[in-house]
Design a protein around this motif. Structure first.
Motif, PDB file in Angstrom:
ATOM      1  N   UNK A  60      13.479 -32.840 -24.955  1.00 16.22           N
ATOM      2  CA  UNK A  60      13.687 -33.866 -23.999  1.00 16.22           C
ATOM      3  C   UNK A  60      13.799 -35.418 -24.698  1.00 16.22           C
ATOM      4  N   UNK A  61      12.825 -35.686 -25.336  1.00 15.31           N
ATOM      5  CA  UNK A  61      13.013 -36.675 -26.188  1.00 15.31           C
ATOM      6  C   UNK A  61      14.273 -37.028 -27.029  1.00 15.31           C
ATOM      7  N   UNK A  65      17.070 -35.503 -26.693  1.00 13.20           N
ATOM      8  CA  UNK A  65      18.232 -35.518 -25.497  1.00 13.20           C
ATOM      9  C   UNK A  65      18.240 -37.183 -25.124  1.00 13.20           C
ATOM     10  N   UNK A  66      17.184 -37.895 -24.690  1.00 12.65           N
ATOM     11  CA  UNK A  66      17.095 -39.041 -24.271  1.00 12.65           C
ATOM     12  C   UNK A  66      17.721 -40.155 -25.225  1.00 12.65           C
ATOM     13  N   UNK A  67      17.220 -39.886 -26.520  1.00  4.30           N
ATOM     14  CA  UNK A  67      17.482 -40.831 -27.819  1.00  4.30           C
ATOM     15  C   UNK A  67      18.994 -40.598 -27.972  1.00  4.30           C
TER      16      UNK A  67
END
Ligand code: FAD
Lengths: 67, 536
Positions: A40-41, A43-45
């Motif tokens: 998830x991290x 993906x957000x980056x």
């Protein structure tokens, strides 16, 4: 819509095998929960790096359709 | 407990109608003396439209309710003559801190933009808010304005007719009947008016409970807003700490869905939570505690003939983002000038349809925003929790993730894009002052622009010619002539001209822009006035 906002869906990685190995290595030894969080991290980056909502919508759509 | 809760501000008194056979017809009756009903009444009274307010209570609203009031409502209150009292009593905060688990992930400073009379928002208890409004209403009454408020007058039955409404009102001395040409239903989320008329109120119930404690502490916590996601003292939930005037702190504990209300409300259980959050040694007094759940919903239409709904009766949002009272105030701001023109025969009744259009647009925006905040605070699925937590973890280290953190978005006014009252934009000016937008404030000499607008139509000219006054079919428009030469801060140019050398703005009585062009053109502005008053 100008071409520049179009999502690249043809091969674009410098070295596909290297990238894939790096991605797997990052998850090595992690629990499912830790892996999900890392995922998830990441993906957000990446989403922030892309920045363009139109591109991101196209990416979400491409991901949805391929499953 | 604060004694304002117990003071009757408009105690019951026998009204003349109660001793008369003949049924009296009022111009406008407002049902409900909450923040919205009181604002509507003040606005009408200032405009010399006779208004009667009835409320089944006679005091300010009870318990923990609104605390956060945003800039646009404060500007509206300035127009209503109650802004100073609110801002003087309210507390301003700029620093927010966000915690995730046991650690602080980041802080933010809401540096206000310069060149506005009012701050981005203030914190003020709703009971003060209502008290100040009642005081303002009394002031107008004392000046001889046509306004009256009746406590312990409960709307018991309503009959809607083509050109009037009949009301049956219950009082401690029995019922009586009156009629109203227009009825404003500001009777809250449970609106008896809406219920009695069998109108819909549809939307989403959020399966969550919040425990609110308003506590009085002589603590030296700074004037900041602290928001916790998943804190050690409230695992899996959220919590909020917010300062109010008089050393009162609002503490909000999310509880989840399946809870035992009675258990949670026991003072010893509240005490346990407070100490876990604020430290074992705190000394406090509980002013008020309650548990609430919330919903996001609205009526399909805000107007049904002669009955017009405003505030919580028309729409309800979750408290995240403080959009309840804030948006309700913008309802009446939008409504009253239109109603005045219709009552005085200077605009067709269809002008009121634009109230529906504009305020439904705003309600949908508010519901969207508060639903998104709720989805962030209370993730609905495993994956949404994973994403939410990823945002919070990233926010500690990387600035980019902070705008994704959503613990409530500041309430900002809606721009009425696409409103039937707007004339197509003819100026290559800034987007913030496009037709439909609320006028942005700007410093003007010793004062501010917004104090020079409002209550009537204005032709704002910036380095442009125009007549000092024009009349179009009963609507008088007065010019306010400004020049960038007097614009020492550059705010006027930034907010109204951008790179254009001059501009003429037609501004509505609620300080929203109706039309703008680079220069005066009589035919086009006359058409814009007709359009802005529902005549085209
Ligand atoms: C915990 C909490 C926190 C909140 N925080 C914020 C915030 O920070 N900022 C914000 O803007 N909003 C906030 N809100 C929302 C805000 O409190 C409401 O939006 C606001 O009170 C709505 O005002 P109103 O005048 O429409 O209705 P109400 O305040 O509900 O007033 C309705 C009035 O109608 C009267 N009435 C009802 N029935 C009858 C009848 N039959 N006859 C006569 N009179 C009747 C009632 O006595 C009452 O006085 C919060 C709400 C809650 C619960």
């Amino acid at each position: 819509m100008p071409d520049t906002t179009d999502l690249i869906l043809t091969p674009n990685l410098d070295n596909a095998d290297d990238f894939y190995a790096t991605l797997l290595a990052a998850h090595e030894g992690l629990s499912k929960e830790e892996s999900d969080a890392l995922h998830a991290r990441l993906l957000l980056i990446l989403a922030n790096h892309i920045g363009d909502n139109k591109l991101l919508e196209q990416a979400i759509e491409a991901a949805r359709k391929a499953g | 407990m604060n004694k304002i809760f117990e003071t009757p501000l408009y105690p019951y008194r026998r009204a003349p109608e109660q001793d008369e056979e003949r049924i009296m017809r009022h111009k406008v009756v407002v049902v409900g003396a909450g923040p919205i009903g009181l604002s509507a009444a003040i606005d009408l009274a200032q405009n010399d439209i006779p208004v009667l307010v009835i409320d089944d209570n006679d005091k300010v609203s009870f318990g923990s309710r609104a605390i956060c009031f945003a800039k646009r409502p404060l500007e509206i209150l300035d127009r209503l003559g109650a802004g100073d009292a609110m801002v003087e009593k309210g507390v301003e905060w700029e620093l927010g801190r966000v915690f995730f688990g046991a650690r602080e992930v980041y802080r933010f400073n809401l540096l206000p933009e310069a060149g506005h009379k009012r701050p981005a928002f203030i914190n003020l208890q709703q009971y003060y808010f209502e008290e100040f409004l009642v005081r303002r209403l009394r002031e107008l009454e004392a000046e001889g304005r046509p306004v009256e408020i009746r406590g312990k007058n409960k709307l018991a039955a309503i009959g809607a007719h083509e050109d009037h409404v009949t009301l049956e009102i219950d009082t401690p001395e029995g019922p009586y009947n009156i009629e109203a040409e227009w009825l404003i239903a500001a009777d809250g989320a449970g609106s008896p008016t809406r219920r009695m008329m069998g109108l819909d109120f549809v939307g989403k119930v959020f399966e969550d409970n919040f425990l609110i404690a308003d506590v009085i502490m002589q603590a030296d916590f700074p004037t900041e807003r602290w928001f916790w996601f998943d804190p050690p003292f409230n695992r899996g939930q959220s919590a909020l700490l917010h300062k109010q005037p008089d050393n009162v702190w609002r503490i909000d504990f999310q509880l989840g869905w399946d809870i035992d209300r009675e258990h949670e409300l026991k003072p010893e259980n509240i005490d346990r939570r407070l100490r876990a959050m604020l430290g074992e040694n705190i000394r406090y007094e509980l002013e008020w505690s309650s548990i609430y759940t919330f919903q996001c919903r609205r009526m399909e239409r805000f107007r049904k003939g002669r009955v017009i709904f405003a505030g919580d009766s028309a729409h309800q949002v979750s408290p995240f983002g403080a959009r309840g009272a804030n948006s309700g105030l913008q309802d009446t701001d939008n409504l009253i000038w239109k109603l005045k023109l219709v009552i005085e025969g200077n605009a067709p009744e269809s002008l009121l349809d634009s109230y529906d259009f504009e305020r439904i647009l705003a309600a949908d925006e508010n519901i969207l925003n508060s639903t998104r905040s709720t989805d962030f605070i209370t993730p609905k699925s495993e994956i949404s929790r994973i994403l939410r937590d990823a945002v919070l973890d990233l926010s500690a280290r990387h600035e980019f993730a902070r705008p994704l953190v959503n613990s409530g978005r500041l309430s900002v006014p809606a721009v009425y894009d696409g409103s039937p009252l707007n004339t197509a934009d003819a100026l290559d000016g800034p987007a913030i002052s496009r037709p439909g937008a609320p006028c942005p404030d700007a410093p003007l000499g010793d004062g501010f622009l917004l104090d020079r607008l409002g209550d009537r139509f204005i032709l704002l000219t910036i380095d442009a010619e125009a007549p000092d006054e024009i009349e179009e079919d009963g609507i008088t428009v007065t010019r306010l002539s400004l020049s960038v030469r007097d614009d020492t801060t550059g705010a006027l140019k930034r907010r109204y001209l951008a790179d254009e050398p001059s501009a003429v703005y037609l501004i509505r009585p609620d300080q929203h822009v109706a039309a703008r062009r680079p220069s005066w053109n009589e035919n086009l502005f006359r058409a814009a006035i007709r359009r802005a008053t529902g005549k085209e």
